[in-house]
Enzyme design. Structure first.
Site, PDB file in Angstrom:
ATOM      1  N   GLU A 135      18.204  -6.092  -6.526  1.00  0.00           N
ATOM      2  CA  GLU A 135      16.823  -6.278  -6.067  1.00  0.00           C
ATOM      3  C   GLU A 135      16.750  -6.522  -4.571  1.00  0.00           C
ATOM      4  OE1 GLU A 135      14.522  -9.425  -7.909  1.00  0.00           O
ATOM      5  OE2 GLU A 135      12.731  -8.884  -6.781  1.00  0.00           O
ATOM      6  N   LYS A 154      15.726  -2.713  -8.568  1.00  0.00           N
ATOM      7  CA  LYS A 154      14.402  -3.358  -8.592  1.00  0.00           C
ATOM      8  C   LYS A 154      13.881  -3.427  -7.163  1.00  0.00           C
ATOM      9  CE  LYS A 154      12.062  -7.624  -9.953  1.00  0.00           C
ATOM     10  NZ  LYS A 154      11.869  -8.565 -11.038  1.00  0.00           N
TER      11      LYS A 154
HETATM   12  P1  13P Z   1       6.891 -10.552  -8.845  1.00  0.00           P
HETATM   13  O1  13P Z   1       6.595  -9.381  -9.748  1.00  0.00           O
HETATM   14  O2  13P Z   1       5.955 -11.712  -9.030  1.00  0.00           O
HETATM   15  O3  13P Z   1       7.066 -10.129  -7.412  1.00  0.00           O
HETATM   16  O4  13P Z   1       8.285 -11.140  -9.308  1.00  0.00           O
HETATM   17  C1  13P Z   1       9.282 -10.264  -9.607  1.00  0.00           C
HETATM   18  C2  13P Z   1      10.579 -10.882  -9.313  1.00  0.00           C
HETATM   19  O5  13P Z   1      11.392 -11.060 -10.186  1.00  0.00           O
HETATM   20  C3  13P Z   1      10.866 -11.259  -7.930  1.00  0.00           C
HETATM   21  O6  13P Z   1      12.226 -11.546  -7.838  1.00  0.00           O
END
Ligand code: 13P
Length: 334
Positions: free
Chosen positions: A174, A216
Site C-alpha cells: 500500500e 492497494k
Molecule cells: P481508507 O479507505 O479510509 O483510506 O482506509 C483504507 C486503509 O486501509 C488505509 O490504510
C-alpha cells in the site's frame, strides 16, 4: 491455496476488501466523532456487528484486522478470525508499526515495523491470517514526495513483502499518495507514477513474486482543496492509464483505498474505472472510511439495533460490489 489463489479470492469480481484495521489511536478518533467511548468492548462490538452481516458473504473477499481484533472472541464464543472465515472471507492483518518522521525530511514519513516482523508473521499465521497490509504514506508538495521518501518507503515495502511471502501469506502493498493539499490531478498522476515505479523496482530486487501480491494504491485524483477538481471520468481515465503504465501485469489484484473520498465518490470513481477497465487486473475496493462511515453513525445511535446497522452496511458493500464490476448507477443509491 496458493498465494495467487488467495490474492484472487480477496479481489474476486463483485467483492472487495473491508479495511477494519484502524489502530487504537485512529479508532479513538472515529468513535469520538460519533460520541461513543473508545473502549475495547465498544471497538469489538462495532466490528463484530459488521463481520456478522450478510454483506460479508456476498461482497467482502477479505477483512484487514488490527492486532487487538485478531485476538478477540466474539459474543457467540468463536474468535474474530473464525467468524470471518465462516463467511468465506480471507483474514488479513495490518503489520506495519506506523508512519514516522524521516530524519532529514521532517514533513515526510517512512513506515516502520520491520524489526521482529518474521516472528510476528508466524504468530499471525497461527491466529488465522492469510494476508497482510503495510501502508507507506507520501505527501504532495513543492518538493514532495522527495527521492528520500520514495526510496526509503519502497525499500521497506519490498522487505516487508518478501518476509510475508516467506511466511506463506499475501502482502498487500500500500503506497498511499495523500489527497491532502490543493494540487491538481496531474500532480497526483506524477507522484503516483514515481512512487509505483520505485515500489516495483524494489519488489523485483527483493524477489517478491508479484502473482502473490495485491496492490492497494490511491486513485489518481485532485487534492482535497484543489480549486479545479477533476471529474469522475477524468479520475478513471488517468488512474487506469497510470496503473497500466506502472504496474506489472503479473499483479492479479488492485484494491483502492478511499483516502478521504466520501462514500459515494469512492463508489462512483471505482465504478467509472471498472466501466473502462480493459486490463486483466481485478480492480476493486479496500475501503476503510468509505465502507464504514454510515454504519458507524447508525451504530452510534443504537448499538443494539443490529438490523438497522446491517442494512446500512449491506447497502454500502453492495454498491461497492457492483462498482467492482462497473455495474453501479446513481439511481441505486436512493
Ligand atoms: P481508507 O479507505 O479510509 O483510506 O482506509 C483504507 C486503509 O486501509 C488505509 O490504510
Amino acid at each position: 491455496m496458493s498465494l495467487e489463489d488467495i490474492a484472487k479470492k480477496m479481489c474476486a469480481k463483485g467483492k472487495g476488501i473491508l479495511a477494519a484495521d484502524e489502530s487504537t489511536g485512529t479508532m479513538d478518533k472515529r468513535l469520538k466523532s460519533v460520541g461513543v467511548e473508545s473502549s475495547e468492548a465498544n471497538r469489538l462490538n462495532f466490528r463484530e456487528t459488521l463481520f456478522s452481516s450478510d454483506a460479508m458473504k456476498n461482497y467482502i473477499g477479505g477483512v484487514i484486522l488490527f492486532d487487538e481484533t485478531i485476538r478477540q472472541k466474539t459474543s457467540i464464543g468463536i474468535s474474530i478470525p473464525e467468524l470471518i472465515t465462516k463467511n468465506d472471507s480471507v483474514v488479513g492483518i495490518k503489520v506495519d508499526k506506523g508512519a514516522k518522521k524521516i530524519a532529514g525530511s521532517p514533513e515526510e514519513t517512512v513506515t516502520e515495523g520491520l524489526d521482529g516482523l518474521r516472528e510476528r508473521l508466524a504468530e499471525y499465521y497461527k491466529l488465522g491470517a492469510r494476508f497482510t497490509k503495510w501502508r507507506a504514506v507520501y505527501n504532495i508538495g513543492k518538493n514532495y514526495p522527495s527521492v528520500q521518501s520514495i526510496k526509503s518507503n519502497a525499500h521497506a515495502l519490498a522487505r516487508y513483502a518478501a518476509l510475508v511471502q516467506e511466511a506463506n501469506m499475501v502482502p498487500i502493498v500500500e503506497p498511499e499518495v495523500l489527497m491532502d493539499g490543493d494540487h491538481d490531478i496531474d500532480a497526483c498522476y506524477k507522484a503516483t507514477t514515481d512512487v509505483l515505479n520505485e515500489c516495483y523496482n524494489e519488489l523485483a530486487i527483493h524477489k517478491v513474486s508479484l502473482k502473490g501480491t495485491v496492490l492497494k494504491p490511491n486513485m489518481v485524483i485532485s487534492g482535497s482543496t484543489c480549486k479545479n477538481k477533476a471529474s469522475s471520468e477524468e479520475i478513471a481515465k488517468k488512474t487506469l492509464d497510470c496503473l497500466k503504465k506502472n504496474v506489472p501485469s503479473d499483479v492479479p489484484g488492485i484494491a483502492f483505498l478511499s483516502g478521504g473520498q466520501t462514500e459515494q465518490e469512492a463508489t462512483k470513481n471505482l465504478d467509472e474505472i471498472n466501466k473502462i477497465n480493459d486490463t486483466n487486473f481485478l480492480i476493486t475496493f479496500s475501503y476503510g472510511r468509505a465502507l464504514q462511515q454510515s454504519a458507524l453513525k447508525t451504530w452510534a445511535k443504537e448499538m443494539s439495533d443490529k438490523k438497522a446497522i446491517h442494512n446500512v452496511f449491506n447497502h454500502r458493500a453492495k454498491m461497492n460490489g457492483l462498482a467492482s464490476k462497473g455495474e453501479w448507477s446513481q439511481s441505486l443509491e436512493a
